[in-house]
Design a protein around this motif. Structure first.
Motif, PDB file in Angstrom:
ATOM      1  N   LYS A 127      -8.004  12.287  -4.947  1.00  0.00           N
ATOM      2  CA  LYS A 127      -6.568  12.054  -4.996  1.00  0.00           C
ATOM      3  C   LYS A 127      -5.858  13.258  -5.640  1.00  0.00           C
ATOM      4  O   LYS A 127      -6.310  13.750  -6.682  1.00  0.00           O
ATOM      5  CB  LYS A 127      -6.302  10.792  -5.816  1.00  0.00           C
ATOM      6  CG  LYS A 127      -4.918  10.241  -5.630  1.00  0.00           C
ATOM      7  CD  LYS A 127      -4.819   8.866  -6.294  1.00  0.00           C
ATOM      8  CE  LYS A 127      -3.383   8.376  -6.222  1.00  0.00           C
ATOM      9  NZ  LYS A 127      -3.241   7.090  -6.880  1.00  0.00           N
ATOM     10  N   GLY A 151      10.092   6.911  -0.854  1.00  0.00           N
ATOM     11  CA  GLY A 151       8.968   5.965  -0.849  1.00  0.00           C
ATOM     12  C   GLY A 151       9.407   4.625  -1.416  1.00  0.00           C
ATOM     13  O   GLY A 151       9.080   3.559  -0.884  1.00  0.00           O
ATOM     14  N   ARG A 164       9.543   0.975   0.543  1.00  0.00           N
ATOM     15  CA  ARG A 164       8.919  -0.260   0.029  1.00  0.00           C
ATOM     16  C   ARG A 164       9.950  -1.374  -0.123  1.00  0.00           C
ATOM     17  O   ARG A 164       9.673  -2.535   0.193  1.00  0.00           O
ATOM     18  CB  ARG A 164       8.223   0.014  -1.316  1.00  0.00           C
ATOM     19  CG  ARG A 164       6.896   0.726  -1.153  1.00  0.00           C
ATOM     20  CD  ARG A 164       6.097   0.716  -2.448  1.00  0.00           C
ATOM     21  NE  ARG A 164       6.750   1.492  -3.495  1.00  0.00           N
ATOM     22  CZ  ARG A 164       6.657   2.811  -3.617  1.00  0.00           C
ATOM     23  NH1 ARG A 164       5.915   3.497  -2.762  1.00  0.00           N
ATOM     24  NH2 ARG A 164       7.289   3.445  -4.579  1.00  0.00           N
ATOM     25  N   TYR A 178       0.866  -1.182   0.000  1.00  0.00           N
ATOM     26  CA  TYR A 178       0.000   0.000   0.000  1.00  0.00           C
ATOM     27  C   TYR A 178       0.903   1.232   0.000  1.00  0.00           C
ATOM     28  O   TYR A 178       2.096   1.156   0.333  1.00  0.00           O
ATOM     29  CB  TYR A 178      -0.909   0.000   1.236  1.00  0.00           C
ATOM     30  CG  TYR A 178      -2.033  -1.009   1.132  1.00  0.00           C
ATOM     31  CD1 TYR A 178      -3.188  -0.704   0.421  1.00  0.00           C
ATOM     32  CD2 TYR A 178      -1.927  -2.269   1.713  1.00  0.00           C
ATOM     33  CE1 TYR A 178      -4.223  -1.629   0.301  1.00  0.00           C
ATOM     34  CE2 TYR A 178      -2.953  -3.199   1.603  1.00  0.00           C
ATOM     35  CZ  TYR A 178      -4.093  -2.872   0.885  1.00  0.00           C
ATOM     36  OH  TYR A 178      -5.109  -3.777   0.758  1.00  0.00           O
ATOM     37  N   ASP A 179       0.326   2.378  -0.353  1.00  0.00           N
ATOM     38  CA  ASP A 179       1.112   3.611  -0.383  1.00  0.00           C
ATOM     39  C   ASP A 179       1.695   3.908   1.002  1.00  0.00           C
ATOM     40  O   ASP A 179       1.077   3.597   2.027  1.00  0.00           O
ATOM     41  CB  ASP A 179       0.222   4.788  -0.824  1.00  0.00           C
ATOM     42  CG  ASP A 179       0.099   4.861  -2.341  1.00  0.00           C
ATOM     43  OD1 ASP A 179       0.668   3.985  -3.022  1.00  0.00           O
ATOM     44  OD2 ASP A 179      -0.566   5.782  -2.842  1.00  0.00           O
ATOM     45  N   VAL A 201      -2.277   9.698   4.027  1.00  0.00           N
ATOM     46  CA  VAL A 201      -1.755   9.348   2.700  1.00  0.00           C
ATOM     47  C   VAL A 201      -2.225  10.404   1.709  1.00  0.00           C
ATOM     48  O   VAL A 201      -3.379  10.818   1.774  1.00  0.00           O
ATOM     49  CB  VAL A 201      -2.240   7.966   2.205  1.00  0.00           C
ATOM     50  CG1 VAL A 201      -1.383   6.854   2.728  1.00  0.00           C
ATOM     51  CG2 VAL A 201      -3.697   7.746   2.505  1.00  0.00           C
ATOM     52  N   PRO A 202      -1.385  10.883   0.784  1.00  0.00           N
ATOM     53  CA  PRO A 202      -0.005  10.458   0.638  1.00  0.00           C
ATOM     54  C   PRO A 202       0.879  11.015   1.751  1.00  0.00           C
ATOM     55  O   PRO A 202       0.598  12.086   2.302  1.00  0.00           O
ATOM     56  CB  PRO A 202       0.398  11.056  -0.715  1.00  0.00           C
ATOM     57  CG  PRO A 202      -0.483  12.254  -0.884  1.00  0.00           C
ATOM     58  CD  PRO A 202      -1.777  11.904  -0.225  1.00  0.00           C
ATOM     59  N   SER A 210      -4.007  -0.359  -4.986  1.00  0.00           N
ATOM     60  CA  SER A 210      -3.851   1.053  -5.356  1.00  0.00           C
ATOM     61  C   SER A 210      -4.867   1.919  -4.630  1.00  0.00           C
ATOM     62  O   SER A 210      -5.942   1.474  -4.239  1.00  0.00           O
ATOM     63  CB  SER A 210      -3.945   1.221  -6.871  1.00  0.00           C
ATOM     64  OG  SER A 210      -5.190   0.744  -7.317  1.00  0.00           O
ATOM     65  N   ARG A 211      -4.475   3.149  -4.444  1.00  0.00           N
ATOM     66  CA  ARG A 211      -5.257   4.100  -3.658  1.00  0.00           C
ATOM     67  C   ARG A 211      -6.031   4.999  -4.611  1.00  0.00           C
ATOM     68  O   ARG A 211      -5.433   5.588  -5.509  1.00  0.00           O
ATOM     69  CB  ARG A 211      -4.260   4.919  -2.824  1.00  0.00           C
ATOM     70  CG  ARG A 211      -4.845   5.983  -1.932  1.00  0.00           C
ATOM     71  CD  ARG A 211      -3.754   6.552  -1.032  1.00  0.00           C
ATOM     72  NE  ARG A 211      -2.677   7.182  -1.770  1.00  0.00           N
ATOM     73  CZ  ARG A 211      -2.721   8.406  -2.255  1.00  0.00           C
ATOM     74  NH1 ARG A 211      -3.788   9.161  -2.100  1.00  0.00           N
ATOM     75  NH2 ARG A 211      -1.688   8.896  -2.914  1.00  0.00           N
ATOM     76  N   THR A 226       9.641  10.544  -3.995  1.00  0.00           N
ATOM     77  CA  THR A 226       9.424   9.271  -4.693  1.00  0.00           C
ATOM     78  C   THR A 226      10.540   8.295  -4.351  1.00  0.00           C
ATOM     79  O   THR A 226      10.305   7.098  -4.129  1.00  0.00           O
ATOM     80  CB  THR A 226       9.407   9.527  -6.221  1.00  0.00           C
ATOM     81  OG1 THR A 226       8.501  10.604  -6.455  1.00  0.00           O
ATOM     82  CG2 THR A 226       8.955   8.309  -6.994  1.00  0.00           C
TER      83      THR A 226
END
Ligand code: AMP
Length: 361
Positions: free
Chosen positions: A360, A233, A237, A207-208, A224-225, A308-309, A230
């Motif tokens: 979003k 992140g 992960r 997940y994000d 979130v976010p 995905s969110r 990037t």
């Protein structure tokens, strides 16, 4: 056990009947699966939504075995399940996540050794078995530092701050002279977590990245976010994926991390939770498939669901008397209210949460 997925109609055994067990049970029911919840007291929030319930002591291995004989798979909503309990359940039904995930996450020393053994940064730490160990280690890891019991700590419990060299004795007393670790205090920019799901076939999805704010040692909000680059992140992960793989984990595992380093951000792992996690509650309303459903899918050998969110979200815990404002939250546009069915709103008790969801960005 065959690799065939458990079909709809199967019975999921859940050890632990708190809010996590409740939300797992609800997620299972959406897939046409039933749940049987085992809890040590009869007033369990999950009992209100489960098809079957058992009350018993986690140390009553006969009771655990009887429960496991009636289900197709066993999972847990908390990490402090005794090893003998997992073994007793495992003799009657497959248990996911695997025992290794619990052995590592139940013990802060095992956890730190495991994570640093993978080459992943953690706060400086030392094994403390005696007051003499503490007095010696505190010279190497000077105050401010934290003394945390190796086992049974959560939400800031089982830990105390050491602010001066001369407070070793009082800190040792404060944690009940239990086996512990001394941990250097990390100056962090933010706390983040990665809710990760790993299937029985080794597929991993993330997940994000979530940004978490704690109040009095308890999670207050998850957003979130997260306000991370990037690159950071991706690094978060990668760390979570390395941990999930090395554990051979099946189900959801959440990795909590500190972002340090100011202009040159870096990450250090704080904690591994081998389960669905409070910092993943936003997935209920901002993702098509929540962390709860993905945990159930993973332990049943199903294809993992879409992580995905579709929306931005801020999750806020309703702690103690916060829950009295449920009507205000229920009337708020863009807000989903989740209440856990607990009768008594004691201070510090998680009574529910709200997800404020927006388009979003
Ligand atoms: P824990 O029970 O270890 O997850 O700790 C609960 C919270 O205490 C964390 O989410 C942090 O906010 C804080 N905390 C724990 N360990 C440290 C540390 N080494 N340095 C700074 N803050 C910490």
């Amino acid at each position: 056990m065959t690799d065939a997925p458990l079909p709809p109609g199967s019975m999921i055994g859940i050890l632990g009947g708190g809010q996590l067990g409740r939300m797992l049970s609800v997620a299972a029911s959406r897939l046409g699966l039933k749940s049987h919840v085992f809890n040590d007291t009869p007033d369990a929030p999950a009992f209100q939504v489960a098809a079957r319930t058992s009350v018993g002591d986690y140390d009553d291995l006969d009771a655990v075995a009887r429960f496991a004989e009636q289900v197709d798979v066993v999972t847990c909503e908390f990490e402090n399940v005794p090893a003998a309990t997992l073994e007793a359940a495992g003799a009657a039904a497959p248990v996911f996540p695997p025992v290794k995930s619990f052995e590592i996450a139940q013990d802060r020393l095992n956890e730190k050794d495991f994570v640093s053994g993978l080459g992943i940064p953690v706060a400086p730490y030392a094994n403390i078995e005696t007051l003499a160990d503490l007095k010696e280690s505190i010279l190497r890891i000077p105050p401010p530092a934290l003394l945390k019991t190796r086992r049974f700590g959560y939400d800031g419990k089982g830990q105390t701050r050491i602010l001066t060299l001369c407070s070793a004795e009082s800190a040792w007393e404060a944690i009940g002279e239990a086996p512990a670790i001394l941990e250097g205090m990390v100056t962090f920019e933010r706390e983040i977590s990665v809710v990760t799901v790993r299937g029985r076939d080794g597929t991993v999805r993330f997940y994000d990245v979530v940004e978490n704010v704690h109040k009095d040692g308890i999670l207050d909000t998850s957003q979130v976010p997260a306000n991370v680059t990037t690159a950071l992140g991706a690094e978060a992960r990668a760390i979570a994926g390395k941990i999930a793989g090395a554990l051979g984990h099946v189900g959801v595992v959440t990795v909590e991390m500190f972002q340090t380093g100011g202009a040159e951000p870096a990450l250090a792992v704080n904690e591994i939770a081998p389960r669905v996690h409070n910092s993943g509650h936003w997935t209920l309303d901002a993702c098509l498939i929540s962390q709860f459903e993905n945990h159930i899918r993973a332990i049943c050998g199903w294809e993992l669901g879409d992580v995905s969110r579709h929306s931005d979200a801020v999750m806020t815990n309703l702690i103690g008397s916060d829950v009295e404002d449920w009507r205000k939250y229920a009337a708020e546009p863009g807000t989903a209210v989740h209440l856990y069915g607990k009768a008594e709103a004691r201070p510090g008790r998680k009574m529910g949460h709200i997800n404020r969801v927006s388009p979003k960005t």
